[in-house]
Scaffold this motif. Structure first.
Motif, PDB file in Angstrom:
ATOM      1  N   GLN A 248       1.757  14.109  12.693  1.00 50.93           N
ATOM      2  CA  GLN A 248       1.675  15.488  12.661  1.00 50.93           C
ATOM      3  C   GLN A 248       2.784  16.183  11.704  1.00 50.93           C
ATOM      4  O   GLN A 248       3.345  17.125  12.274  1.00 50.93           O
ATOM      5  N   ILE A 249       2.899  15.777  10.364  1.00 55.78           N
ATOM      6  CA  ILE A 249       4.056  16.148   9.683  1.00 55.78           C
ATOM      7  C   ILE A 249       4.080  17.680   9.475  1.00 55.78           C
ATOM      8  O   ILE A 249       5.134  18.152   9.632  1.00 55.78           O
ATOM      9  N   ASP A 250       3.315  18.221   9.159  1.00 54.24           N
ATOM     10  CA  ASP A 250       3.122  19.609   8.872  1.00 54.24           C
ATOM     11  C   ASP A 250       3.543  20.520   9.799  1.00 54.24           C
ATOM     12  O   ASP A 250       4.314  21.427   9.882  1.00 54.24           O
ATOM     13  N   MET A 251       3.103  20.110  11.213  1.00 57.44           N
ATOM     14  CA  MET A 251       3.473  21.079  12.333  1.00 57.44           C
ATOM     15  C   MET A 251       4.594  20.668  12.777  1.00 57.44           C
ATOM     16  O   MET A 251       5.493  21.796  13.098  1.00 57.44           O
ATOM     17  N   LEU A 252       5.468  19.519  12.796  1.00 59.28           N
ATOM     18  CA  LEU A 252       6.686  19.240  13.045  1.00 59.28           C
ATOM     19  C   LEU A 252       7.836  19.863  12.308  1.00 59.28           C
ATOM     20  O   LEU A 252       8.518  20.543  12.492  1.00 59.28           O
ATOM     21  N   ARG A 253       7.249  19.963  10.681  1.00 61.70           N
ATOM     22  CA  ARG A 253       8.274  20.792   9.895  1.00 61.70           C
ATOM     23  C   ARG A 253       8.178  22.298  10.297  1.00 61.70           C
ATOM     24  O   ARG A 253       9.126  22.929   9.962  1.00 61.70           O
ATOM     25  N   ALA A 254       7.014  22.553  10.443  1.00 63.85           N
ATOM     26  CA  ALA A 254       6.747  24.243  10.919  1.00 63.85           C
ATOM     27  C   ALA A 254       7.762  24.713  12.163  1.00 63.85           C
ATOM     28  O   ALA A 254       8.232  25.652  12.249  1.00 63.85           O
ATOM     29  N   HIS A 255       7.988  23.371  12.925  1.00 63.07           N
ATOM     30  CA  HIS A 255       9.123  23.738  14.126  1.00 63.07           C
ATOM     31  C   HIS A 255      10.330  23.146  13.914  1.00 63.07           C
ATOM     32  O   HIS A 255      11.026  22.797  14.761  1.00 63.07           O
ATOM     33  N   LEU A 257      11.503  20.334  12.558  1.00 61.72           N
ATOM     34  CA  LEU A 257      11.745  18.962  13.293  1.00 61.72           C
ATOM     35  C   LEU A 257      11.554  18.154  11.998  1.00 61.72           C
ATOM     36  O   LEU A 257      10.725  18.123  11.020  1.00 61.72           O
ATOM     37  N   ASP A 258      12.119  16.876  12.271  1.00 63.73           N
ATOM     38  CA  ASP A 258      12.060  15.816  10.868  1.00 63.73           C
ATOM     39  C   ASP A 258      11.049  14.758  11.381  1.00 63.73           C
ATOM     40  O   ASP A 258      10.449  14.911  12.424  1.00 63.73           O
ATOM     41  N   VAL A 259      10.626  13.633  10.489  1.00 62.76           N
ATOM     42  CA  VAL A 259      10.074  12.516  10.827  1.00 62.76           C
ATOM     43  C   VAL A 259      10.815  11.411  10.279  1.00 62.76           C
ATOM     44  O   VAL A 259      11.491  11.541   9.668  1.00 62.76           O
ATOM     45  N   PRO A 260      10.434  10.252  10.929  1.00 57.20           N
ATOM     46  CA  PRO A 260      10.905   8.923  10.442  1.00 57.20           C
ATOM     47  C   PRO A 260      10.987   8.921   9.102  1.00 57.20           C
ATOM     48  O   PRO A 260       9.873   9.340   8.348  1.00 57.20           O
ATOM     49  N   GLN A 261      12.000   8.153   8.251  1.00 60.31           N
ATOM     50  CA  GLN A 261      11.967   8.272   7.099  1.00 60.31           C
ATOM     51  C   GLN A 261      10.730   7.530   6.263  1.00 60.31           C
ATOM     52  O   GLN A 261      10.071   7.718   5.377  1.00 60.31           O
ATOM     53  N   SER A 262      10.296   6.199   7.233  1.00 57.13           N
ATOM     54  CA  SER A 262       9.098   5.456   6.615  1.00 57.13           C
ATOM     55  C   SER A 262       7.957   6.347   6.758  1.00 57.13           C
ATOM     56  O   SER A 262       7.027   6.064   5.831  1.00 57.13           O
ATOM     57  N   THR A 263       7.720   7.357   7.908  1.00 57.72           N
ATOM     58  CA  THR A 263       6.655   8.278   7.845  1.00 57.72           C
ATOM     59  C   THR A 263       6.362   9.166   6.768  1.00 57.72           C
ATOM     60  O   THR A 263       5.398   9.439   6.165  1.00 57.72           O
ATOM     61  N   GLU A 264       7.687   9.915   6.241  1.00 56.99           N
ATOM     62  CA  GLU A 264       7.869  10.602   5.187  1.00 56.99           C
ATOM     63  C   GLU A 264       7.425   9.836   3.961  1.00 56.99           C
ATOM     64  O   GLU A 264       6.694  10.387   2.922  1.00 56.99           O
ATOM     65  N   LEU A 265       7.792   8.832   3.660  1.00 54.49           N
ATOM     66  CA  LEU A 265       7.642   7.851   2.415  1.00 54.49           C
ATOM     67  C   LEU A 265       6.118   7.640   2.359  1.00 54.49           C
ATOM     68  O   LEU A 265       5.428   7.697   1.567  1.00 54.49           O
ATOM     69  N   ALA A 266       5.492   7.197   3.524  1.00 55.58           N
ATOM     70  CA  ALA A 266       3.940   7.034   3.599  1.00 55.58           C
ATOM     71  C   ALA A 266       3.287   8.050   3.330  1.00 55.58           C
ATOM     72  O   ALA A 266       2.191   8.300   2.525  1.00 55.58           O
ATOM     73  N   GLN A 267       3.737   9.362   3.610  1.00 58.76           N
ATOM     74  CA  GLN A 267       2.959  10.788   3.298  1.00 58.76           C
ATOM     75  C   GLN A 267       3.087  11.059   1.754  1.00 58.76           C
ATOM     76  O   GLN A 267       2.005  11.298   1.102  1.00 58.76           O
ATOM     77  N   LYS A 272      -0.053  10.628  -3.563  1.00 60.65           N
ATOM     78  CA  LYS A 272      -0.123  10.095  -4.754  1.00 60.65           C
ATOM     79  C   LYS A 272      -1.299   9.096  -5.053  1.00 60.65           C
ATOM     80  O   LYS A 272      -1.342   8.748  -6.194  1.00 60.65           O
ATOM     81  N   GLY A 273      -2.051   9.139  -4.010  1.00 60.26           N
ATOM     82  CA  GLY A 273      -3.323   8.399  -4.115  1.00 60.26           C
ATOM     83  C   GLY A 273      -3.300   7.161  -3.511  1.00 60.26           C
ATOM     84  O   GLY A 273      -4.402   6.232  -3.469  1.00 60.26           O
ATOM     85  N   TYR A 274      -2.175   6.656  -2.932  1.00 65.31           N
ATOM     86  CA  TYR A 274      -2.205   5.009  -2.317  1.00 65.31           C
ATOM     87  C   TYR A 274      -2.847   5.352  -0.863  1.00 65.31           C
ATOM     88  O   TYR A 274      -2.667   6.323  -0.148  1.00 65.31           O
ATOM     89  N   ASP A 275      -3.409   4.094  -0.391  1.00 64.65           N
ATOM     90  CA  ASP A 275      -4.024   4.254   0.667  1.00 64.65           C
ATOM     91  C   ASP A 275      -3.312   3.574   1.811  1.00 64.65           C
ATOM     92  O   ASP A 275      -3.126   2.458   2.016  1.00 64.65           O
ATOM     93  N   ILE A 276      -2.392   4.626   2.282  1.00 61.91           N
ATOM     94  CA  ILE A 276      -1.535   4.054   3.103  1.00 61.91           C
ATOM     95  C   ILE A 276      -1.752   4.872   4.606  1.00 61.91           C
ATOM     96  O   ILE A 276      -2.065   6.086   4.522  1.00 61.91           O
ATOM     97  N   PRO A 277      -1.876   4.257   5.725  1.00 58.39           N
ATOM     98  CA  PRO A 277      -2.245   4.780   7.084  1.00 58.39           C
ATOM     99  C   PRO A 277      -1.110   5.956   7.461  1.00 58.39           C
ATOM    100  O   PRO A 277      -0.156   5.918   6.984  1.00 58.39           O
ATOM    101  N   ALA A 278      -1.634   6.757   8.050  1.00 51.74           N
ATOM    102  CA  ALA A 278      -0.915   8.057   8.475  1.00 51.74           C
ATOM    103  C   ALA A 278       0.116   7.856   9.726  1.00 51.74           C
ATOM    104  O   ALA A 278       0.921   8.699   9.792  1.00 51.74           O
ATOM    105  N   ASP A 279      -0.244   6.754  10.350  1.00 46.92           N
ATOM    106  CA  ASP A 279       0.821   6.383  11.420  1.00 46.92           C
ATOM    107  C   ASP A 279       1.998   5.344  11.352  1.00 46.92           C
ATOM    108  O   ASP A 279       2.391   4.958  12.302  1.00 46.92           O
ATOM    109  N   VAL A 280       2.237   5.330  10.089  1.00 47.15           N
ATOM    110  CA  VAL A 280       3.254   4.342   9.743  1.00 47.15           C
ATOM    111  C   VAL A 280       4.624   4.985  10.436  1.00 47.15           C
ATOM    112  O   VAL A 280       5.134   6.159  10.218  1.00 47.15           O
ATOM    113  N   LEU A 281       5.473   4.111  11.054  1.00 46.23           N
ATOM    114  CA  LEU A 281       6.741   4.465  11.626  1.00 46.23           C
ATOM    115  C   LEU A 281       7.825   3.779  11.320  1.00 46.23           C
ATOM    116  O   LEU A 281       9.025   4.451  11.033  1.00 46.23           O
ATOM    117  N   THR A 282       7.784   2.532  11.083  1.00 46.44           N
ATOM    118  CA  THR A 282       9.042   1.852  11.023  1.00 46.44           C
ATOM    119  C   THR A 282       9.067   1.216   9.423  1.00 46.44           C
ATOM    120  O   THR A 282       8.022   1.145   8.480  1.00 46.44           O
TER     121      THR A 282
END
Length: 296
Positions: A248-255, A257-267, A272-282
């Protein structure tokens, strides 16, 4: 780290509630005549035995105030907190509650009281009236559990920040709690010290079966938890598995709060069109997802 024979607290009752905060309100009384400031507004949280829960929120969200309710450092203005079924407002149960739930704070220097490491770790059990022979056993086991046994006769002030924090954790382990609440234990540490402490926390949960509550500003630390609870303005904003919450990246940023760096890279890669899952953490999950997308 060395193996230890501390008895694990995990059992078939793995879903049993360890700590239950029920509609908790709390206000700090003012000292200058201004109205009291309410900082918790009906918070309800259940922490289960053997669980690793990360409690997150920006400064002023109420997370540290909530943590201090978990071993009766603070008492609710309304609602109640139960520790193993014991009401924290019952003065007669205070020592039992403090035995059940230990606290580790930001600055390890504030928790180190002796001039020798093993004496410091023995301080808690001595205050609990544990027999001398058992104290010796507990101290050795606790220091081995955090990988600090070889430093048992060292002076705490000569240790690194991460080592000091591990000694502070050993002091809590020696009191044999069922749960340890960590209030930003890595905030004052360098990256190496942070890793040392997080490795210790992982071991407490995974090998010793101790229930862990971690208050932290570092999202990569929270990603290691079983469950993440986000607080905002003295209330629960959202909770779930790390994957569910950090997607829930947009919701967290609205409050704020940050997200793990790997999650941010995945987003970014998804944008950019890559098929990357939304729940990447590590980093490992991110690398596998990138490799799979590249070879799809």
């Amino acid at each position: 780290m060395e193996n230890t024979n501390i008895t694990s607290n995990t059992s078939e009752k793995s879903l049993e509630i360890e700590i239950s905060a029920q509609n908790v309100y709390f206000q700090y009384e003012s000292t200058d005549g201004t109205p009291p400031k309410e900082v918790l507004h009906g918070v309800s949280i259940d922490i289960r035995k053997g669980e690793f829960v990360a409690l997150l929120g920006h400064n002023g969200s109420g997370k540290s105030t909530m943590a201090k309710h978990m071993n009766a450092i603070l008492l609710p203005s309304g609602g109640k907190v139960l520790v193993g079924g014991m009401d924290t407002s019952d003065d007669n149960l205070l020592m039992d509650i403090r035995r059940a739930v230990g606290m580790v704070f930001q600055n390890p220097d504030n928790q180190l009281v002796a001039t020798i490491v093993e004496e410091d770790v023995a301080f808690g059990p001595e205050n609990l009236g544990v027999p001398s022979k058992e104290i010796r056993e507990r101290v050795d086991e606790a220091l081995k559990a955090v990988g600090m046994y070889e430093y048992r006769r060292h002076a705490p002030h000569k240790l690194s920040g991460g080592q000091k924090q591990r000694v502070a954790i050993a002091g809590i382990i020696a009191m044999r709690p069922q749960c340890i609440v960590f209030d930003e234990p890595t905030a004052m540490l360098d990256p190496r010290g942070r890793q040392e402490v997080m490795t210790t926390i992982d071991k407490l949960k995974n090998e010793l079966g101790i229930t862990v509550v971690l208050i932290t500003h570092y999202m990569d630390e929270a990603a290691r938890a079983d469950r993440v609870i986000i607080m905002d303005d003295g209330k629960i904003l959202t909770e779930g598995t790390p994957g569910e919450v950090f997607s829930q990246i947009d919701m967290l940023r609205a409050h704020h709060l940050d997200v793990p760096q790997s999650t941010e890279l995945a987003q970014y890669l998804r944008s950019k069109g890559y098929d990357i899952p939304a729940d990447v953490l590590t980093p490992e999950e991110c690398a596998r997802a990138i490799f799979a997308a590249k070879n799809h």
